[in-house]
Design a protein around this motif. Structure first.
Motif, PDB file in Angstrom:
ATOM      1  N   ALA A  95       1.239  -1.581   0.259  1.00 51.31           N
ATOM      2  CA  ALA A  95       0.261   0.606   0.143  1.00 51.31           C
ATOM      3  C   ALA A  95       0.719   1.056  -0.212  1.00 51.31           C
ATOM      4  O   ALA A  95       0.273   2.303  -0.705  1.00 51.31           O
ATOM      5  N   ARG A  96       1.824   1.439   0.578  1.00 49.59           N
ATOM      6  CA  ARG A  96       3.023   2.561   0.797  1.00 49.59           C
ATOM      7  C   ARG A  96       3.300   3.053  -0.421  1.00 49.59           C
ATOM      8  O   ARG A  96       3.348   4.003  -1.185  1.00 49.59           O
ATOM      9  N   GLU A  97       3.960   1.348  -0.994  1.00 49.77           N
ATOM     10  CA  GLU A  97       4.340   1.347  -3.039  1.00 49.77           C
ATOM     11  C   GLU A  97       3.175   2.694  -3.701  1.00 49.77           C
ATOM     12  O   GLU A  97       3.743   3.260  -3.943  1.00 49.77           O
ATOM     13  N   ILE A  98       1.641   1.853  -3.717  1.00 51.40           N
ATOM     14  CA  ILE A  98       0.776   2.517  -4.762  1.00 51.40           C
ATOM     15  C   ILE A  98       0.941   3.763  -4.401  1.00 51.40           C
ATOM     16  O   ILE A  98       0.820   5.238  -4.960  1.00 51.40           O
ATOM     17  N   VAL A  99       1.093   4.363  -2.679  1.00 47.57           N
ATOM     18  CA  VAL A  99       0.074   5.253  -2.126  1.00 47.57           C
ATOM     19  C   VAL A  99       1.519   6.011  -2.730  1.00 47.57           C
ATOM     20  O   VAL A  99       1.303   7.398  -3.148  1.00 47.57           O
ATOM     21  N   SER A 100       2.978   6.360  -2.296  1.00 47.38           N
ATOM     22  CA  SER A 100       4.201   7.335  -2.725  1.00 47.38           C
ATOM     23  C   SER A 100       4.466   6.684  -4.630  1.00 47.38           C
ATOM     24  O   SER A 100       4.155   8.199  -5.203  1.00 47.38           O
ATOM     25  N   ALA A 101       3.820   6.456  -5.219  1.00 49.71           N
ATOM     26  CA  ALA A 101       3.808   6.423  -6.856  1.00 49.71           C
ATOM     27  C   ALA A 101       2.277   7.185  -6.848  1.00 49.71           C
ATOM     28  O   ALA A 101       2.110   8.548  -7.838  1.00 49.71           O
ATOM     29  N   LEU A 102       1.026   7.102  -6.211  1.00 51.67           N
ATOM     30  CA  LEU A 102       0.359   8.757  -6.930  1.00 51.67           C
ATOM     31  C   LEU A 102       0.791   9.468  -6.184  1.00 51.67           C
ATOM     32  O   LEU A 102       0.086  10.922  -6.963  1.00 51.67           O
ATOM     33  N   LYS A 103       1.175   9.927  -5.292  1.00 52.79           N
ATOM     34  CA  LYS A 103       2.180  11.550  -4.604  1.00 52.79           C
ATOM     35  C   LYS A 103       3.183  11.581  -5.861  1.00 52.79           C
ATOM     36  O   LYS A 103       2.636  13.068  -5.793  1.00 52.79           O
ATOM     37  N   ARG A 104       3.947  11.007  -6.689  1.00 54.39           N
ATOM     38  CA  ARG A 104       4.498  11.330  -7.289  1.00 54.39           C
ATOM     39  C   ARG A 104       4.019  11.575  -8.967  1.00 54.39           C
ATOM     40  O   ARG A 104       4.213  12.779  -9.393  1.00 54.39           O
ATOM     41  N   GLY A 105       2.999  10.360  -9.000  1.00 54.95           N
ATOM     42  CA  GLY A 105       2.546  11.029 -10.470  1.00 54.95           C
ATOM     43  C   GLY A 105       1.052  10.997 -10.622  1.00 54.95           C
ATOM     44  O   GLY A 105       0.406  11.009 -11.231  1.00 54.95           O
ATOM     45  N   GLY A 106       0.059  10.804  -9.459  1.00 54.11           N
ATOM     46  CA  GLY A 106      -1.639  10.611  -9.782  1.00 54.11           C
ATOM     47  C   GLY A 106      -1.569   9.672 -10.024  1.00 54.11           C
ATOM     48  O   GLY A 106      -3.448   9.722 -10.217  1.00 54.11           O
ATOM     49  N   ASN A 107      -0.982   8.359 -10.613  1.00 54.93           N
ATOM     50  CA  ASN A 107      -1.591   7.094 -10.840  1.00 54.93           C
ATOM     51  C   ASN A 107      -0.253   6.229 -10.208  1.00 54.93           C
ATOM     52  O   ASN A 107       0.538   6.147 -10.400  1.00 54.93           O
ATOM     53  N   TRP A 108      -1.126   5.234 -10.921  1.00 53.05           N
ATOM     54  CA  TRP A 108      -0.311   3.780 -10.791  1.00 53.05           C
ATOM     55  C   TRP A 108      -1.083   2.952 -11.268  1.00 53.05           C
ATOM     56  O   TRP A 108      -2.488   2.531 -10.862  1.00 53.05           O
ATOM     57  N   ASN A 109      -0.730   1.816 -12.004  1.00 49.63           N
ATOM     58  CA  ASN A 109      -0.936   0.330 -12.447  1.00 49.63           C
ATOM     59  C   ASN A 109       0.281  -1.257 -12.346  1.00 49.63           C
ATOM     60  O   ASN A 109       1.559  -0.865 -12.138  1.00 49.63           O
ATOM     61  N   GLY A 110      -0.360  -1.912 -11.742  1.00 52.28           N
ATOM     62  CA  GLY A 110       0.700  -3.015 -12.189  1.00 52.28           C
ATOM     63  C   GLY A 110      -0.103  -4.454 -10.841  1.00 52.28           C
ATOM     64  O   GLY A 110      -1.683  -4.047 -11.445  1.00 52.28           O
ATOM     65  N   GLU A 111       0.485  -4.817 -11.012  1.00 53.15           N
ATOM     66  CA  GLU A 111      -0.927  -6.437 -10.583  1.00 53.15           C
ATOM     67  C   GLU A 111      -0.245  -5.924  -9.273  1.00 53.15           C
ATOM     68  O   GLU A 111       0.533  -6.220  -8.066  1.00 53.15           O
ATOM     69  N   VAL A 112      -1.644  -7.447  -8.614  1.00 59.92           N
ATOM     70  CA  VAL A 112      -1.661  -6.572  -7.015  1.00 59.92           C
ATOM     71  C   VAL A 112      -1.953  -7.896  -6.614  1.00 59.92           C
ATOM     72  O   VAL A 112      -2.757  -8.498  -7.402  1.00 59.92           O
ATOM     73  N   HIS A 113      -1.480  -8.981  -5.144  1.00 66.00           N
ATOM     74  CA  HIS A 113      -1.685 -10.222  -4.647  1.00 66.00           C
ATOM     75  C   HIS A 113      -2.894 -10.075  -3.917  1.00 66.00           C
ATOM     76  O   HIS A 113      -2.582  -9.190  -2.832  1.00 66.00           O
ATOM     77  N   ASN A 114      -4.415 -10.339  -3.909  1.00 62.01           N
ATOM     78  CA  ASN A 114      -5.270  -9.842  -3.311  1.00 62.01           C
ATOM     79  C   ASN A 114      -5.791 -11.299  -2.046  1.00 62.01           C
ATOM     80  O   ASN A 114      -4.740 -12.305  -2.715  1.00 62.01           O
ATOM     81  N   ARG A 115      -6.576 -10.589  -1.307  1.00 64.02           N
ATOM     82  CA  ARG A 115      -7.109 -11.987  -0.819  1.00 64.02           C
ATOM     83  C   ARG A 115      -8.529 -11.367  -0.373  1.00 64.02           C
ATOM     84  O   ARG A 115      -9.243 -10.456  -0.130  1.00 64.02           O
TER      85      ARG A 115
END
Length: 172
Positions: A95-115
């Motif tokens: 979550a921190r990695e995704i949030v960091s990317a969102l704060k830098r560029g406003g978007n993120w995409n990739g594969e996520v392992h969910n439950r």
């Protein structure tokens, strides 16, 4: 339209006054919002809104709820980490990695392992972008597509390639 009677002192209606207002723009805006809501509810992808300031899920369309095995409204108010599976990294680190990317560029995409709610793990491709919501402030819109079957097929292909490679390397 609104109308009201103008009466004489004896109570007799002398005339009727009225006001008319053009509500075309408001009706068009309401219809547009209704249409957008129906699209979000009926999309094949799972969609959620996560409040940026605290990482809490504030909206999930029915597909998103079904994808994760939750009933209507059960995800609302839950932290987004709830749906991240443990992998090499913790759900909080992901979550921190995704949030960091969102704060830098406003978007993120990739594969996520969910439950899922029942603990079953699965894979999604997620597109996440930032949106300033009129009620919740900045939110992250997340669009999830289940890619579990594709990931299984890729793993089987990798295993088959490894067996083939081993066979070829051992044959004189």
């Amino acid at each position: 339209d609104r109308a009201f009677p103008i009466q004489q002192p004896n109570g007799e209606v002398r005339r009727i006054a009225g006001v008319a207002e053009d509500i075309t723009d408001r009706r068009l805006a309401e219809e547009g919002l209704r249409l957008q809501g129906e699209i979000a509810r009926n999309m094949e992808e799972g969609i959620s809104f996560v409040r940026a300031r605290d990482g809490v899920i504030v909206y999930a369309n029915p597909k998103f709820e079904r994808l994760f095995g939750y009933g209507p409204g059960e995800l609302i108010g839950q932290p987004v980490e709830l749906i991240n599976a443990r992998s090499v990294r913790s759900p909080e680190n992901i979550a921190r990695e995704i949030v960091s990317a969102l704060k830098r560029g406003g978007n993120w995409n990739g594969e996520v392992h969910n439950r899922k709610k029942n603990g079953t793990e699965f894979w999604c491709h997620a597109n996440v972008s930032t949106f300033d919501h009129p009620e919740y402030g900045p939110v992250w819109i997340s669009v999830h597509t289940d890619i579990t079957e594709r990931k299984r097929a890729e793993k089987k292909l990798q295993e088959a390639e490894a067996k083939y490679r081993l066979l070829v390397e051992r044959v004189p």
